[in-house]
Design a protein around this motif. Structure first.
Motif, PDB file in Angstrom:
ATOM      1  N   SER A 233       0.834  -1.210   0.000  1.00 18.68           N
ATOM      2  CA  SER A 233       0.000   0.000   0.000  1.00 18.68           C
ATOM      3  C   SER A 233       0.864   1.253   0.000  1.00 18.68           C
ATOM      4  O   SER A 233       0.682   2.178   0.793  1.00 18.68           O
ATOM      5  N   LEU A 234       1.817   1.281  -0.924  1.00 14.69           N
ATOM      6  CA  LEU A 234       2.665   2.440  -1.136  1.00 14.69           C
ATOM      7  C   LEU A 234       2.266   3.128  -2.431  1.00 14.69           C
ATOM      8  O   LEU A 234       1.620   2.534  -3.306  1.00 14.69           O
ATOM      9  N   THR A 235       2.673   4.386  -2.580  1.00 14.71           N
ATOM     10  CA  THR A 235       2.530   5.044  -3.867  1.00 14.71           C
ATOM     11  C   THR A 235       3.506   4.414  -4.852  1.00 14.71           C
ATOM     12  O   THR A 235       4.517   3.806  -4.438  1.00 14.71           O
ATOM     13  N   PRO A 236       3.257   4.520  -6.150  1.00 18.59           N
ATOM     14  CA  PRO A 236       4.199   3.956  -7.122  1.00 18.59           C
ATOM     15  C   PRO A 236       5.623   4.486  -6.942  1.00 18.59           C
ATOM     16  O   PRO A 236       6.589   3.726  -7.051  1.00 18.59           O
ATOM     17  N   ALA A 237       5.758   5.773  -6.653  1.00 15.92           N
ATOM     18  CA  ALA A 237       7.102   6.350  -6.491  1.00 15.92           C
ATOM     19  C   ALA A 237       7.815   5.755  -5.289  1.00 15.92           C
ATOM     20  O   ALA A 237       9.010   5.424  -5.346  1.00 15.92           O
ATOM     21  N   ALA A 238       7.103   5.602  -4.180  1.00 20.11           N
ATOM     22  CA  ALA A 238       7.719   5.018  -2.986  1.00 20.11           C
ATOM     23  C   ALA A 238       8.114   3.567  -3.231  1.00 20.11           C
ATOM     24  O   ALA A 238       9.181   3.118  -2.799  1.00 20.11           O
ATOM     25  N   ALA A 239       7.263   2.817  -3.947  1.00 23.11           N
ATOM     26  CA  ALA A 239       7.587   1.419  -4.243  1.00 23.11           C
ATOM     27  C   ALA A 239       8.830   1.324  -5.116  1.00 23.11           C
ATOM     28  O   ALA A 239       9.660   0.419  -4.929  1.00 23.11           O
TER      29      ALA A 239
END
Length: 378
Positions: A233-239
């Protein structure tokens, strides 16, 4: 190029369902979701041939084979090895609430932004103080003791509860940092307690996240950063930031017409996986489905909505690694009935095969049934 069948067979083996490494070890390394509390995690472990991990909901609050329930991935309850609590706390200490997907934290994450990590630390510190007396507390009892002692902005008014309390996701993320374990008492009640001394050894954030990515890719591969984002459940950028920490150990492959990454060390296993068992029953929220690239596992969109339901997920029937049916349970007078809804014709006599009967017996014991019956929906 890998076939879809190779991937399904590899994932069954990596998830502890077949091959020489069969057992719960691999899935405990990434965590087994428990929803509702006390049901799905212990069932998934038992179906892998080891019922000695985790809380059995019977009042025994030991650490059961080093398996403990904590709020980890997505701040949801998962069963993990107790030795992994420090690694999980390091990896899942989120500094910026904006790195969390909206469904994980609601607008609160974006509003608190870069102060999220400090908020988690504040709430966790108060939790440790409250729990220092050694008492076990329900979520409501712990929240009631903690909420008045934190910065008011962290305990907004909740119209549904009629009180000020720590925002829910923040509360759950903080329990991991506070070293709190959940003991299940019944389907409706679990209580937090402190982890044993020394169980939460600190692991550096970058090292912990790289290890969690490796473990996820090992069990779920081939995958892409977008799949990691969904799991955590992270944003794409954080992932993508997390992904980069282990990227040097990954290699890209094509499987079933899709490209994804696997651990370079796992390529040989993907190319020649052990044959999955012919027929198996798995419970709701099993790691085989919860860690999955859903489009590859079930290309038919209509079938995907049956496996990954809007509310409570069903169990599944596997045939040679393929999901061929879902099942739901009902209990009456000590008898547990499993009703399978097939996607197509099932093998003749499928419900009487040795592997299905063995799985049905495990499911029956898990739910305290004296008898288990299997039906096929018409």
């Amino acid at each position: 190029m890998l076939t879809r069948g190779q991937v399904l067979a590899y994932r069954a083996a990596a998830a502890g369902l077949s091959g020489p490494a069969a057992g719960p070890g691999a899935v405990l390394a990434v965590g087994v979701q428990d929803h509702p509390a006390g049901t799905t995690a212990r069932l998934a472990v038992a179906l892998r041939g080891d019922g000695d991990h985790g809380d059995h909901g019977d009042g025994d609050h030991g650490d059961g084979g080093d398996g403990v329930l904590v709020h980890s991935v997505r701040a949801a309850l998962h069963l993990h090895r107790i030795d992994d609590l420090g690694l999980l706390a390091g990896a899942l200490h989120i500094d910026d609430g904006a790195a969390l997907a909206k469904q994980a934290i609601s607008p609160f994450g974006a509003e608190i932004g870069a102060a999220f990590g400090a908020a988690v630390d504040e709430v966790a510190g108060v939790m440790r103080d409250v729990m220092a007396d050694g008492e076990r507390r329900t979520k409501g009892e712990l929240s009631g003791a903690v909420s008045p002692r934190v910065t008011p902005a962290l305990a907004p008014w909740c119209g549904g509860c009629g009180v000020h309390h720590v925002q829910d996701a923040l509360f759950r993320y903080a329990t991991l940092q506070a070293g709190l374990i959940a003991d299940v008492e019944s389907a409706q009640v679990f209580r937090y307690r402190q982890a044993p001394a020394g169980a939460c050894r600190t692991v550096a954030v970058a090292d912990a996240r790289a290890e969690l990515v490796r473990r996820y890719v090992h069990v779920a591969g081939p995958v892409r950063p977008a799949h990691l984002a969904t799991w955590l459940s992270l944003t794409p950028a954080a992932a993508r930031d997390w992904w980069a920490l282990a990227e040097s150990e990954l290699t890209e492959v094509e499987a079933g017409g899709r490209r994804g990454s696997v651990l370079a060390a796992d390529v040989a296993a993907l190319e020649d996986p052990p044959e999955p068992d012919e027929l198996r029953l798995l419970g709701p929220y099993d790691p085989l489905t919860e860690l999955a690239d859903r489009e590859l596992v079930l290309p038919d969109a209509g079938r995907r909505t049956q496996v990954w339901a809007a509310a409570a997920n069903p169990g599944i029937v596997l045939h040679a690694g393929e999901i061929v049916a879902t099942w739901r349970r009902r209990t009456a007078r000590g008898r547990l009935t499993l009703t399978a809804a097939p996607f197509g014709p099932l093998p003749r006599g499928w419900s009487s095969t040795e592997s299905v009967r063995a799985d049905a017996d495990v499911i029956g014991r898990s739910f305290g049934a004296s008898e288990v019956r299997i039906e096929t929906a018409s």
